[in-house]
Motif scaffolding. Structure first.
Motif, PDB file in Angstrom:
ATOM      1  N   THR A  59     -23.346 -32.965  15.779  1.00 46.22           N
ATOM      2  CA  THR A  59     -24.094 -33.349  16.963  1.00 46.22           C
ATOM      3  C   THR A  59     -25.503 -32.764  16.892  1.00 46.22           C
ATOM      4  O   THR A  59     -26.485 -33.414  17.230  1.00 46.22           O
ATOM      5  N   SER A  60     -25.606 -31.519  16.447  1.00 46.48           N
ATOM      6  CA  SER A  60     -26.920 -30.918  16.218  1.00 46.48           C
ATOM      7  C   SER A  60     -26.753 -29.749  15.253  1.00 46.48           C
ATOM      8  O   SER A  60     -25.629 -29.355  14.940  1.00 46.48           O
ATOM      9  N   GLY A  61     -27.883 -29.205  14.811  1.00 43.46           N
ATOM     10  CA  GLY A  61     -27.840 -28.083  13.876  1.00 43.46           C
ATOM     11  C   GLY A  61     -28.119 -28.524  12.453  1.00 43.46           C
ATOM     12  O   GLY A  61     -28.257 -29.713  12.176  1.00 43.46           O
ATOM     13  N   ARG A  62     -28.248 -27.554  11.585  1.00 45.90           N
ATOM     14  CA  ARG A  62     -28.604 -27.832  10.194  1.00 45.90           C
ATOM     15  C   ARG A  62     -27.628 -27.190   9.222  1.00 45.90           C
ATOM     16  O   ARG A  62     -27.098 -26.115   9.487  1.00 45.90           O
ATOM     17  N   VAL A  63     -27.442 -27.889   8.084  1.00 47.13           N
ATOM     18  CA  VAL A  63     -26.645 -27.322   6.988  1.00 47.13           C
ATOM     19  C   VAL A  63     -27.470 -27.455   5.723  1.00 47.13           C
ATOM     20  O   VAL A  63     -27.980 -28.534   5.412  1.00 47.13           O
ATOM     21  N   TYR A  64     -27.664 -26.322   5.012  1.00 46.74           N
ATOM     22  CA  TYR A  64     -28.387 -26.355   3.750  1.00 46.74           C
ATOM     23  C   TYR A  64     -27.435 -26.081   2.598  1.00 46.74           C
ATOM     24  O   TYR A  64     -26.585 -25.197   2.682  1.00 46.74           O
ATOM     25  N   PHE A  65     -27.591 -26.863   1.530  1.00 44.50           N
ATOM     26  CA  PHE A  65     -26.860 -26.612   0.296  1.00 44.50           C
ATOM     27  C   PHE A  65     -27.909 -26.217  -0.728  1.00 44.50           C
ATOM     28  O   PHE A  65     -28.701 -27.049  -1.159  1.00 44.50           O
ATOM     29  N   GLY A  66     -27.974 -24.935  -1.077  1.00 44.74           N
ATOM     30  CA  GLY A  66     -29.102 -24.471  -1.871  1.00 44.74           C
ATOM     31  C   GLY A  66     -30.368 -24.676  -1.055  1.00 44.74           C
ATOM     32  O   GLY A  66     -30.453 -24.223   0.079  1.00 44.74           O
ATOM     33  N   ASN A  67     -31.331 -25.432  -1.599  1.00 42.82           N
ATOM     34  CA  ASN A  67     -32.560 -25.683  -0.855  1.00 42.82           C
ATOM     35  C   ASN A  67     -32.580 -27.051  -0.192  1.00 42.82           C
ATOM     36  O   ASN A  67     -33.562 -27.424   0.433  1.00 42.82           O
ATOM     37  N   THR A  68     -31.495 -27.804  -0.334  1.00 42.88           N
ATOM     38  CA  THR A  68     -31.444 -29.147   0.227  1.00 42.88           C
ATOM     39  C   THR A  68     -30.849 -29.110   1.629  1.00 42.88           C
ATOM     40  O   THR A  68     -29.794 -28.516   1.834  1.00 42.88           O
ATOM     41  N   GLU A  69     -31.532 -29.746   2.575  1.00 44.15           N
ATOM     42  CA  GLU A  69     -30.951 -29.819   3.906  1.00 44.15           C
ATOM     43  C   GLU A  69     -30.057 -31.054   3.966  1.00 44.15           C
ATOM     44  O   GLU A  69     -30.531 -32.191   3.980  1.00 44.15           O
ATOM     45  N   LEU A  70     -28.725 -30.837   4.005  1.00 42.10           N
ATOM     46  CA  LEU A  70     -27.777 -31.952   3.986  1.00 42.10           C
ATOM     47  C   LEU A  70     -27.850 -32.776   5.254  1.00 42.10           C
ATOM     48  O   LEU A  70     -27.660 -33.986   5.246  1.00 42.10           O
ATOM     49  N   THR A  71     -28.129 -32.094   6.380  1.00 42.27           N
ATOM     50  CA  THR A  71     -28.119 -32.779   7.664  1.00 42.27           C
ATOM     51  C   THR A  71     -29.215 -33.828   7.768  1.00 42.27           C
ATOM     52  O   THR A  71     -29.128 -34.740   8.569  1.00 42.27           O
ATOM     53  N   PHE A  84     -23.789 -19.311   9.876  1.00 39.34           N
ATOM     54  CA  PHE A  84     -23.336 -18.326   8.891  1.00 39.34           C
ATOM     55  C   PHE A  84     -23.763 -18.803   7.509  1.00 39.34           C
ATOM     56  O   PHE A  84     -24.336 -19.881   7.367  1.00 39.34           O
ATOM     57  N   GLU A  85     -23.504 -17.962   6.526  1.00 36.90           N
ATOM     58  CA  GLU A  85     -23.882 -18.299   5.152  1.00 36.90           C
ATOM     59  C   GLU A  85     -22.699 -18.071   4.226  1.00 36.90           C
ATOM     60  O   GLU A  85     -21.849 -17.227   4.505  1.00 36.90           O
ATOM     61  N   ILE A  86     -22.654 -18.841   3.146  1.00 39.90           N
ATOM     62  CA  ILE A  86     -21.659 -18.585   2.101  1.00 39.90           C
ATOM     63  C   ILE A  86     -22.431 -18.279   0.829  1.00 39.90           C
ATOM     64  O   ILE A  86     -23.286 -19.067   0.407  1.00 39.90           O
ATOM     65  N   MET A  87     -22.165 -17.097   0.260  1.00 40.12           N
ATOM     66  CA  MET A  87     -22.904 -16.660  -0.916  1.00 40.12           C
ATOM     67  C   MET A  87     -22.373 -17.348  -2.170  1.00 40.12           C
ATOM     68  O   MET A  87     -21.199 -17.659  -2.269  1.00 40.12           O
ATOM     69  N   ARG A  88     -23.280 -17.495  -3.143  1.00 37.73           N
ATOM     70  CA  ARG A  88     -22.893 -18.114  -4.401  1.00 37.73           C
ATOM     71  C   ARG A  88     -21.791 -17.288  -5.082  1.00 37.73           C
ATOM     72  O   ARG A  88     -21.903 -16.074  -5.208  1.00 37.73           O
ATOM     73  N   GLY A  89     -20.698 -17.951  -5.470  1.00 37.66           N
ATOM     74  CA  GLY A  89     -19.631 -17.279  -6.208  1.00 37.66           C
ATOM     75  C   GLY A  89     -18.606 -16.551  -5.358  1.00 37.66           C
ATOM     76  O   GLY A  89     -17.674 -15.971  -5.881  1.00 37.66           O
ATOM     77  N   GLU A  90     -18.775 -16.554  -4.023  1.00 38.95           N
ATOM     78  CA  GLU A  90     -17.808 -15.841  -3.193  1.00 38.95           C
ATOM     79  C   GLU A  90     -16.770 -16.803  -2.601  1.00 38.95           C
ATOM     80  O   GLU A  90     -16.923 -18.023  -2.655  1.00 38.95           O
ATOM     81  N   THR A  91     -15.703 -16.213  -2.058  1.00 34.75           N
ATOM     82  CA  THR A  91     -14.756 -16.973  -1.264  1.00 34.75           C
ATOM     83  C   THR A  91     -14.880 -16.493   0.170  1.00 34.75           C
ATOM     84  O   THR A  91     -14.693 -15.318   0.459  1.00 34.75           O
ATOM     85  N   LEU A  92     -15.247 -17.433   1.053  1.00 38.27           N
ATOM     86  CA  LEU A  92     -15.257 -17.123   2.477  1.00 38.27           C
ATOM     87  C   LEU A  92     -14.092 -17.884   3.090  1.00 38.27           C
ATOM     88  O   LEU A  92     -13.942 -19.079   2.864  1.00 38.27           O
ATOM     89  N   SER A  93     -13.253 -17.182   3.838  1.00 37.89           N
ATOM     90  CA  SER A  93     -12.110 -17.845   4.459  1.00 37.89           C
ATOM     91  C   SER A  93     -12.332 -18.019   5.945  1.00 37.89           C
ATOM     92  O   SER A  93     -12.935 -17.170   6.596  1.00 37.89           O
TER      93      SER A  93
END
Lengths: 339, 343
Positions: free
Chosen positions: B69-81, B37-46
């Motif tokens: 264990t697997s998968g990717r998380v991006y913060f902006g353009n940076t892949e945190l994983t 899923f994605e979280i948009m800039r400035g929004e609140t996702l619960s």
């Protein structure tokens, strides 16, 4: 409560003190209430409002020291619970008055099976033998909606989920067909789905056993769905008491009204900003001279800061402790006028 | 709109082991199971769901406090994983967390000034006089008097402590804040104050929130979008109004039906029973553990079927297909995704 009925529980002028390093704290001051047979009274308030202390003193469970009941009268049917020796009180606790608490894991003994703990109550209070106790335990577990009850008797508390443990606590509470069930935030630690199941279970059992209930909570949603009457506490005192419909329709105390306004609700749309109550609850060791809510109230006058308002009947069955409550319509009710 | 957080096929599995001397892994608990899923800039996702559904683990995995264990998380353009520890520490400056318990999340031996200044020091943002000035400003922002900065946490009430926790989270000018049950432990008369504060700060600093809560009324007030989680999976994700007005997944419906409404007239009568209490919804698998693969038993999760939809054993609509195949999250309308064959 209709005047013709003798109350099951009658509490009057109750004072509870705690001695702490910061001085003496009046946890409960001049609290009085009655519970009729078959009635459900909800006591609402935030932490430190004295709601738990009220019911702990009914059961003689105020830890002493540091706590002490310094004044008041608690009558259960025809007996005075406050003056009663511990041995006699113990015979009433768990049999005629049952209680369930917020955290079932810490109220159940982790080293004993569920079956042993239910049977213990039956053997102690009803003098049941092993076989009878076992049979009745299975019935009780079925009654509270636990399937495969025979197997569950052999489970230890840690093997059950939170909702199941609370069901076991209710089964233990109901073991001796109590006349009064005291519930202190019993669903607060549970998920909403489990909370709904437990509340419905209590409603079914209430109907079946004609049991009175004192239900302590901070959740006004739970109150609306369960209680007949509500008592709102703030800083150790009762600030409002009414039937559940009157309290939600016309809250008279600014604290009650403020709480109801500030609650976000699933069934309504709020603007951007919730109408919050400002400030914070007062320090019980340094209570102001006048009304304890004065510092947070939008209707405060000089009189509020100087003199503490007494709880007075406003309409039949609706009392409030506020100088600025709309004038009463004169129909004082016998039960509330003396408090 | 521009996503700040992107989560792609994220999995967090915990091994279940048996035995003391000869430990062996007998299965896994899928605390987070193929979530995207994605979280948009400035929004609140619960994120909503019952305890043990994996919502906190998911949040921790996004912040890399729990390594997935697997998968990717991006913060902006940076892949945190994919980040090395040093780079991750730098990236964390922009991601903060506010915790549930304002009593245990503040160090009792530090003054408020030290607590709020700590992230400034750790990330080398400010020191000395500069830092003190920043702390005073932050305390004011969250509604505390700067004169209180030399006091210790025990001198404050629960609501004030939560304000201190919020000031600490804001210290390094983050973009993204995870609020993990941030108002659940507060007194009722204080909750509305903190909710209002969180909303104000979001506007003021253009913050993005991931809000974890079990109180669906609070979630409705705060969120733009809401995701319902069950047994490690997102079962429904929708714009706030759509989710509350037209919930499609049977689990979301069950959750919403269970919320007590502070209105004595709202229910069919307070002596009536709510749908959530239907005996059919009492978890049959919880009662009869023999019916389920023992490898998948987690005491917190309850018992989840080994195949098919993880909600199928509680679901009134379940068919053979539900017990065989796991439904994927799919769009049913604009801004509304559901993982159910019956939606």
């Amino acid at each position: 409560m209709s005047p013709g009925h003798a109350p099951l529980l009658d509490v009057d002028g109750l004072n509870v003190e705690f001695r702490t390093q910061g001085g003496t704290i009046n946890a409960v001051s001049g609290v009085g209430f009655r519970v009729a047979p078959g009635e459900t009274l909800a006591i609402v308030g935030e932490s430190g409002s004295g709601k738990s202390c009220c019911v702990l003193s009914i059961l003689g469970l105020i830890p002493a020291p540091p706590g002490k009941v310094t004044a008041g009268r608690i009558r259960f049917r025809d007996t005075d619970l406050l003056g009663m020796p511990e041995r006699e009180l113990r015979a009433i606790r768990g049999s005629r008055i049952a209680m369930i608490f917020q955290d079932p894991l810490s109220s159940l003994n982790p080293l004993l099976t569920v079956g042993t703990q239910i049977a213990e109550v039956l053997e102690t209070h009803l003098g049941a033998d092993r076989a009878t106790a076992r049979k009745k335990s299975i019935e009780l577990l079925r009654l509270v909606g636990i399937d495969a009850a025979e197997q569950r008797l052999n489970s230890y508390p840690h093997q059950l989920s939170g909702g199941m443990r609370q069901r076991v606590m209710i089964a233990i509470g109901l073991a001796c067909d109590p006349e009064l069930l005291i519930a202190d935030e019993p669903t607060t630690a549970l998920d909403v789905t489990i909370q709904a199941q437990i509340i419905d279970l209590v409603k079914r059992l209430r109907k079946k056993n004609a049991m009175s209930i004192v239900w302590i909570t901070h959740d006004l949603g739970v109150v609306a769905g369960l209680a007949d009457r509500v008592m709102v506490m703030y800083a150790g005192r009762v600030v409002e008491e009414a039937t559940v419909d009157a309290l939600f329709a016309t809250p008279l105390h600014p604290y009650t009204a403020g709480l109801l306004r500030s609650l976000p609700r699933v069934d309504a749309d709020h603007g951007d900003e919730l109408p919050a109550i400002g400030g914070m609850p007062p320090d019980l060791a340094r209570l102001p001279e006048g009304c304890a809510f004065a510092a947070r109230c939008s209707r405060t006058t000089d009189r509020c800061r100087r003199e503490r308002p007494r709880l007075e009947a406003h309409a039949a069955g609706h009392s409030v402790a506020c100088w600025n409550a709309p004038p009463s319509n004169g129909t004082r009710q016998a039960g509330t006028s003396d408090r | 709109m521009n996503p700040l957080i992107r989560v792609r096929d994220l999995n967090v599995h915990f091994p279940v082991s048996r035995g003391v001397l000869f430990k062996r892994t007998t299965g896994v608990v899928r605390a987070v199971d193929r979530i995207s899923f994605e979280i948009m800039r400035g929004e609140t996702l619960s994120l909503v769901g019952e305890s043990g559904c994996g919502k906190s683990t998911l949040a921790r995995a996004i912040l890399q406090l729990e390594r997935p264990t697997s998968g990717r998380v991006y913060f902006g353009n940076t892949e945190l994983t994919g980040l090395a520890p040093a780079a991750l520490r730098q990236a964390r400056r922009y991601m903060q967390m506010i915790f549930q318990d304002p009593y245990s999340s503040l160090n009792p031996r530090m003054t408020v000034a030290q607590i709020v200044a700590e992230p400034l020091l750790v990330h080398g943002v400010a020191t000395g006089r500069q830092s003190r000035k920043r702390v005073a400003g932050l305390l004011q922002t969250v509604g505390l008097s700067p004169g209180m900065m030399h006091r210790y946490p025990h001198e404050f009430s629960g609501g004030q402590r939560q304000r201190i926790g919020i000031a600490r989270a804001l210290a390094v000018n983050p973009d993204f804040i995870v609020c993990d049950e941030a108002i659940a432990a507060l007194d009722v008369s204080i909750q509305a104050q903190i909710i209002n504060l969180l909303k104000d700060l979001q506007r003021q600093f253009d913050l993005t929130y991931l809000f974890i809560a079990h109180d669906l009324a609070v979630v409705k007030h705060l969120s733009r979008r809401v995701a319902a989680m069950y047994a490690g999976r997102i079962v429904e994700l929708a714009d706030r109004d759509r989710l509350y007005d037209d919930p499609q997944h049977p689990y979301t419906r069950l959750l919403l039906s269970a919320v007590p409404v502070p209105d004595p007239g709202a229910r069919a009568g307070r002596h009536a029973e709510s749908p959530a209490a239907d005996p059919a919804s009492v978890d049959p698998a919880l009662v009869d553990p023999a019916s389920v693969d023992p490898a998948l038993v987690d005491p917190a999760l309850g018992t989840v079927p080994a195949t098919g939809c993880s909600f199928s054993h509680r679901c009134p609509l379940a068919t053979d297909r539900c017990r065989r195949d796991a439904p994927e999250l799919r769009p049913v309308a604009e801004g509304h995704e559901v993982a159910c064959f019956h939606a």
